[in-house]
Design an enzyme around this catalytic site. Structure first.
Site, PDB file in Angstrom:
ATOM      1  N   GLU A  18      43.840  33.164  45.645  1.00 13.89           N
ATOM      2  CA  GLU A  18      45.046  34.270  46.414  1.00 13.89           C
ATOM      3  C   GLU A  18      45.602  33.727  47.454  1.00 13.89           C
ATOM      4  OE1 GLU A  18      46.579  37.472  45.533  1.00 13.89           O
ATOM      5  OE2 GLU A  18      44.893  37.877  44.218  1.00 13.89           O
ATOM      6  N   HIS A  35      21.728  30.834  30.465  1.00 13.78           N
ATOM      7  CA  HIS A  35      21.526  31.106  28.878  1.00 13.78           C
ATOM      8  C   HIS A  35      22.711  30.844  28.340  1.00 13.78           C
ATOM      9  CE1 HIS A  35      18.057  34.496  29.108  1.00 13.78           C
ATOM     10  NE2 HIS A  35      18.555  34.144  29.783  1.00 13.78           N
ATOM     11  N   LYS A  44      56.399  39.230  38.336  1.00 14.88           N
ATOM     12  CA  LYS A  44      56.526  40.507  38.573  1.00 14.88           C
ATOM     13  C   LYS A  44      58.102  40.363  38.430  1.00 14.88           C
ATOM     14  CE  LYS A  44      52.300  42.223  41.314  1.00 14.88           C
ATOM     15  NZ  LYS A  44      51.964  43.056  41.967  1.00 14.88           N
TER      16      LYS A  44
HETATM   17  C1  F6R Z   1      48.395  40.503  45.966  1.00 19.46           C
HETATM   18  C2  F6R Z   1      47.225  41.316  45.450  1.00 19.46           C
HETATM   19  C3  F6R Z   1      46.842  41.265  44.117  1.00 19.46           C
HETATM   20  C4  F6R Z   1      47.957  42.797  44.095  1.00 19.46           C
HETATM   21  C5  F6R Z   1      48.250  43.285  42.467  1.00 19.46           C
HETATM   22  C6  F6R Z   1      48.356  44.774  42.380  1.00 19.46           C
HETATM   23  O1  F6R Z   1      47.690  40.808  47.408  1.00 19.46           O
HETATM   24  O2  F6R Z   1      46.170  40.910  45.992  1.00 19.46           O
HETATM   25  O3  F6R Z   1      46.661  41.302  43.147  1.00 19.46           O
HETATM   26  O4  F6R Z   1      46.604  43.898  43.973  1.00 19.46           O
HETATM   27  O5  F6R Z   1      48.635  42.078  41.670  1.00 19.46           O
HETATM   28  O6  F6R Z   1      49.209  45.348  42.701  1.00 19.46           O
HETATM   29  P1  F6R Z   1      48.474  46.624  43.766  1.00 19.46           P
HETATM   30  O7  F6R Z   1      47.802  46.044  44.594  1.00 19.46           O
HETATM   31  O8  F6R Z   1      50.251  46.701  44.717  1.00 19.46           O
HETATM   32  O9  F6R Z   1      48.677  47.260  43.108  1.00 19.46           O
END
Ligand code: F6R
Length: 369
Positions: A246, A262, A355
């Site tokens: 990320e 293994h 998203k």
């Molecule tokens: C972004 C990150 C992502 C979010 C994931 C879930 O910085 O680390 O991996 O953590 O998309 O979102 P949240 O944490 O808001 O439930």
């Protein structure tokens, strides 16, 4: 020019404030460095927190990405000591055994992650004892609506940069629920250790003396293969992978001993393959089993015939301090890798786009309500 695995020109630039200013537009390096302050601050967010009562036969943590890794780290740290099964579920579905004697902790930094909201509803329907942790969002509203104990942590950070809050809130919720012993002493040691490392690994420490900058130099243009010495370091290796993915926009993967002996080790034995694109990292701990250490020493020689290998051994007394020693190192390295790669460590455009796509294309028929 690459000399002994180090690109000297880039090493110079990691010492330059201009490089940070040019790419770290939202201050990810400072956020990563603030890990000890987050741990220190968190107890105040549990004032007045009362956990659900009753006997607990299993613990399940719900969460995704940066919100789920706190649970993974806790599981890795205490797996030998826990008296009840403890699982982390980054998924749309909860396990079938969740019921009235389960303690379920739903963790979503934003409070709006659909997988976590979905599994939250399933766990509630199964009658589980629940705790919610978020900075706000729908999870906060749902907790209030159903009278579920809720811990609010500060918002405004990328979830992955809020690990100090997420881990500590989850750990303290488990301590107050009687699943873990009180960890105040370990937290104090961890804070002192991390605060001392901050200046050693931070941007003001020159690359000639800074192991985090030095390692980033070696890793930033490679595919990173992270090998954990066992279950304890496996969750840390996973954190390294996620942060390299990320923050630095790099491909990395992790595997662990003894399992990799293994299968994967054979993949490192074939001459003539494109091993040059890789860099291997070994994460080790003083409590590694002696037999596993023998395996790692043997395997290191196999790997070194094919690629460069960096090795880090956790430092500190308590398991929490040792865990965060390696986590902090990986977090800082991932931001340095981003800078060397000329990318903004904060942006995660493809996750945001995914998203957004899902918000605009709602097909919830497959979600278990
Ligand atoms: C972004 C990150 C992502 C979010 C994931 C879930 O910085 O680390 O991996 O953590 O998309 O979102 P949240 O944490 O808001 O439930």
């Amino acid at each position: 020019m690459r000399e002994g695995g180090l690109n000297m020109t880039d090493t110079m630039t990691l010492d330059s404030q201009d490089l940070i200013k040019a790419h770290d537009l939202q201050g990810m390096l400072d956020k990563a460095l603030s890990l000890p302050e987050q741990i220190e601050e968190t107890p105040q967010y549990l004032q007045g927190f009362i956990p659900p009562g009753g006997e607990v036969r299993n613990v399940v943590i719900l969460g995704m990405g940066g919100s789920r890794i706190g649970g993974d780290l806790i599981k890795a740290q205490y797996s030998q000591k826990l008296e009840v099964p403890f699982e982390v579920y980054p998924s749309y579905l909860i396990p079938g055994y969740v019921g009235r004697e389960s303690l379920v902790i739903a963790v979503s930094y934003s409070g709006n992650t659909e997988e976590t909201l979905t599994t939250f509803e399933q766990a509630r329907a199964a009658g589980a004892r629940m705790i919610c942790i978020s900075s706000g969002g729908a999870l906060k509203e749902k907790a209030a609506q159903h009278g579920i104990p809720f811990i609010q942590i500060p918002g405004g950070l990328p979830p992955r940069a809020a690990l100090g809050y997420i881990y500590t809130a989850t750990s303290m919720a488990l301590e107050k629920s009687g699943i873990l012993e009180n960890q105040d002493l370990a937290r104090s040691e961890t804070l002192a250790l991390l605060k001392s490392l901050k200046s050693k690994w931070g941007p003001a420490s020159p690359s000639t003396e800074n192991p985090a900058k030095h390692c980033a130099e070696a890793l930033h243009d490679r595919t990173v293969a992270i090998f954990a010495s066992g279950a304890f370091t496996a969750a840390i290796a996973e954190r390294w992978r996620c942060q390299l993915n990320e923050n630095a926009k790099m491909v990395a993967y992790s595997n662990e001993f003894p399992e990799m002996n293994h299968n994967e080790v054979v993949g490192w034995t074939q001459p003539g393959k494109a091993y040059d694109q890789f860099h291997a990292v070994l994460l080790r701990d003083r409590d590694d089993l002696a037999r596993v250490s023998q395996r790692i020493d043997f395997t290191k020689e196999v790997l070194e015939k094919r690629t460069a290998v960096s090795e880090f051994i956790a430092q500190g007394e308590s398991s929490m301090a040792r865990l965060f020693f390696l986590v902090y190192l990986g977090d800082i390295i991932s931001v340095y890798c981003a800078l060397l790669n000329g990318v903004n460590p904060t942006s995660i455009d493809i996750i945001d786009a995914m998203k957004e796509f899902l918000r605009n294309n709602r097909d919830e028929s497959g979600l278990v309500k």
